[in-house]
Write a protein that holds these residues in place. Structure first.
Motif, PDB file in Angstrom:
ATOM      1  N   PRO A 151      31.609 -17.161  39.739  1.00 12.02           N
ATOM      2  CA  PRO A 151      31.504 -17.430  41.139  1.00 12.02           C
ATOM      3  C   PRO A 151      30.087 -17.533  41.725  1.00 12.02           C
ATOM      4  O   PRO A 151      29.012 -16.879  41.202  1.00 12.02           O
ATOM      5  CB  PRO A 151      32.573 -16.422  41.647  1.00 12.02           C
ATOM      6  CG  PRO A 151      33.301 -16.207  40.845  1.00 12.02           C
ATOM      7  CD  PRO A 151      32.439 -16.128  39.450  1.00 12.02           C
ATOM      8  N   VAL A 152      29.937 -18.148  42.833  1.00 13.07           N
ATOM      9  CA  VAL A 152      28.268 -18.221  43.391  1.00 13.07           C
ATOM     10  C   VAL A 152      28.357 -16.943  43.787  1.00 13.07           C
ATOM     11  O   VAL A 152      29.038 -16.586  44.645  1.00 13.07           O
ATOM     12  CB  VAL A 152      28.379 -19.338  44.413  1.00 13.07           C
ATOM     13  CG1 VAL A 152      27.200 -18.996  45.321  1.00 13.07           C
ATOM     14  CG2 VAL A 152      28.508 -20.508  43.693  1.00 13.07           C
TER      15      VAL A 152
ATOM     16  N   SER B 107      35.155 -22.102  49.475  1.00 13.00           N
ATOM     17  CA  SER B 107      34.069 -23.299  49.963  1.00 13.00           C
ATOM     18  C   SER B 107      32.665 -22.526  49.596  1.00 13.00           C
ATOM     19  O   SER B 107      31.745 -23.480  49.908  1.00 13.00           O
ATOM     20  CB  SER B 107      34.276 -23.641  51.533  1.00 13.00           C
ATOM     21  OG  SER B 107      34.143 -22.068  52.100  1.00 13.00           O
TER      22      SER B 107
ATOM     23  N   SER C 142      32.102 -19.402  47.360  1.00 11.45           N
ATOM     24  CA  SER C 142      31.861 -18.893  45.813  1.00 11.45           C
ATOM     25  C   SER C 142      32.410 -19.904  44.803  1.00 11.45           C
ATOM     26  O   SER C 142      32.346 -19.675  43.700  1.00 11.45           O
ATOM     27  CB  SER C 142      32.352 -17.436  45.695  1.00 11.45           C
ATOM     28  OG  SER C 142      31.309 -16.658  46.391  1.00 11.45           O
ATOM     29  N   GLY C 143      33.129 -20.863  45.679  1.00 14.41           N
ATOM     30  CA  GLY C 143      33.754 -21.955  44.414  1.00 14.41           C
ATOM     31  C   GLY C 143      35.009 -21.784  44.158  1.00 14.41           C
ATOM     32  O   GLY C 143      35.728 -20.611  44.241  1.00 14.41           O
TER      33      GLY C 143
ATOM     34  N   GLN D 206      36.516 -21.154  41.168  1.00 17.86           N
ATOM     35  CA  GLN D 206      36.729 -20.302  40.209  1.00 17.86           C
ATOM     36  C   GLN D 206      36.831 -18.765  41.056  1.00 17.86           C
ATOM     37  O   GLN D 206      37.307 -17.965  40.441  1.00 17.86           O
ATOM     38  CB  GLN D 206      35.375 -20.290  39.114  1.00 17.86           C
ATOM     39  CG  GLN D 206      34.017 -19.845  40.014  1.00 17.86           C
ATOM     40  CD  GLN D 206      33.458 -21.076  40.488  1.00 17.86           C
ATOM     41  OE1 GLN D 206      33.940 -21.928  40.996  1.00 17.86           O
ATOM     42  NE2 GLN D 206      31.937 -21.236  40.138  1.00 17.86           N
ATOM     43  N   SER D 207      36.422 -18.622  42.247  1.00 12.50           N
ATOM     44  CA  SER D 207      36.643 -17.394  42.825  1.00 12.50           C
ATOM     45  C   SER D 207      37.992 -17.075  43.096  1.00 12.50           C
ATOM     46  O   SER D 207      38.464 -16.049  43.552  1.00 12.50           O
ATOM     47  CB  SER D 207      35.798 -17.487  43.977  1.00 12.50           C
ATOM     48  OG  SER D 207      36.062 -18.291  45.094  1.00 12.50           O
TER      49      SER D 207
END
Length: 452
Positions: free
Chosen positions: A98-99, A119, A121-122, A124-125
């Motif tokens: 994740p971001v 929106s 961390s993406g 994948q979070s």
């Protein structure tokens, strides 16, 4: 039940036991509890809901058997989770990273709404693991104690959180530096030195560098305390383990053991299994408490808004496990805890001043222990768990990277309880508000000051 446990202990502390001694007094009087060895293991970058979101029943709508009897923490099974949340598929042991970052995590947090993960961390979070990947750690939670209100110390990345866990503060707010530095004199290491309590910090190979400790100006003088995993095993086996140990799956050239994404969580899980098995079958087991936690949430979704503690905004909720012969079986602690709570336990156990004011006001995970009640079998310190019950051999070395990846770990969970759940002499959930401020107001460092 919890009040009956804490009140006599508090009276005993106030009347006869608790004092702030000299180094010689600590050495001669020992510890406040039967714990003579604390081992702290800090893994990387997973939120509580990411690893224990569907513990212990997975997504079963009508759980049965042993899983239906286990204590459920506050997790995704309590809510209607966001539609974007997805289980990691069986046979897969990793996700994309994740971001991360101070800004991303604050946007994930969204002022406490916990609504910004997808929106910021993406996608994948918005994933979580099940028993198919976490069978080993879920077994540890079942056999011992799990905290479900343990938060990272900062709503940020690895560096500040690891520094809070070693000094009770951080001069950085994100992953940069050093500089700035923390004076060694303001660390838990310095306090332990001053009071004659032995300690060591173990990484894979110190000659490959220990980035976390590079923030501590003056630590080079104490390089003999920075040792290797192999030295940890040697000292564990010959009964020379120091009182307080930090055993770290990062730094020293370690790769893939910390579980930090995008690494596989399996390699770190097997590393933990090896460590637990080795400690439990060592001469030190009957006097040991192992705390396993995660430095920060890594950008993975969690439903619980982090609170503030003594004016400090805490970070994402992360798992914390207590492994000890004195840990309550199948126990879930609702106590508000953070990284400085582990420092508070060290200070409490060795009867030291609180390292700093934040440690002074950090709750101690005392409710996770059973120090004063015998089990029906007659013992007070629980014997080792036979990890061979898990269905595959315990990894033969501390380096588990060569282990063949299974399709699923679900068959390993749950384990047969060591003690029948209906005969445990305590409730299987609870909380405590014991901190050092309840006992005495002395602190070791009144004002922390990093510098460049």
């Amino acid at each position: 039940m919890m009040q009956r446990f804490i009140a006599p202990l508090a009276v005993l502390l106030l009347i006869t036991i608790f004092f702030y001694p000299s180094a010689a007094a600590v050495q001669s009087n020992g510890t406040l509890t039967p714990v003579k060895h604390v081992i702290i293991i800090t893994m990387e970058n997973h939120s509580f809901d990411n690893l224990f979101g569907v513990y212990p029943t997975n997504n079963a709508t009508t759980p049965s058997g042993l899983t239906a009897q286990l204590t459920k923490p506050v997790n995704l099974l309590d809510i209607h989770p966001p539609a974007q949340l997805k289980a990691v598929p069986t046979g897969v042991y990793f996700t994309a990273d994740p971001v991360e970052g101070y800004i991303a995590y604050h946007r994930d947090w969204a002022g406490g709404m916990m609504s910004g993960f997808a929106s910021n961390s993406g996608p994948q979070s918005m994933t979580y693991y099940t028993s198919a990947q976490m069978g080993v750690e879920w077994d540890l939670a079942e056999q011992y104690a799990l905290a479900d209100m343990y938060f990272a110390s900062q709503l940020s990345e690895t560096a500040p959180n690891r520094l809070y866990s070693l000094a009770g503060f951080s001069p950085v707010v994100n992953d940069y530096g050093p500089p700035p530095y923390i004076p060694f004199s303001e660390s838990i290491f310095a306090e332990l030195n001053n009071y004659g309590v032995s300690w060591a910090y173990y990484v894979d190979d110190p000659s490959d560098g220990v980035a976390t400790l590079s923030y501590f100006q003056g630590i080079a003088k104490y390089s003999s305390h920075i040792q290797s995993w192999n030295q940890f095993l040697e000292e564990l086996g010959n009964n020379t383990l120091p009182a307080v140990s930090w055993l770290m799956p990062i730094d020293g050239g370690a790769e893939g053991y910390s579980q930090g994404p995008p690494s596989s969580v399996l390699q770190g899980e097997l590393w933990l299994l090896y460590i637990m098995n080795t400690v439990e079958h060592s001469p030190e087991w009957n006097t040991t408490a192992i705390f396993i936690t995660y430095d920060e949430g890594g950008g993975y979704y969690d439903q619980v808004p982090p609170p503030t503690l003594y004016g400090t905004q805490l970070g994402q909720r992360v798992p914390m496990l207590l492994i000890s012969p004195y840990a309550k079986e199948d126990y879930v602690s609702n106590t508000l805890l953070t990284h400085t709570s582990l420092l508070a336990f060290v200070d409490y156990n060795w009867r030291l001043p609180a390292l700093n004011p934040l440690v002074l006001h950090s709750n101690i995970p005392i409710d996770m222990f059973n120090f004063n009640t015998s089990y029906p079998q007659g013992y007070t310190a629980r014997p080792p768990i036979p990890f061979q019950q898990l269905g595959f051999p315990v990894p033969p070395t501390i380096y588990a990277s060569s282990y063949q990846q299974p399709s699923s770990l679900s068959q390993l969970f749950p384990m047969t309880p060591q003690i029948s759940l209906d005969s445990l002499p305590y409730p299987r959930t609870g909380s405590s508000h014991l901190n050092l401020a309840n006992i005495c107001s002395q602190v070791y460092i009144e004002n922390d000051q990093g510098y460049t």
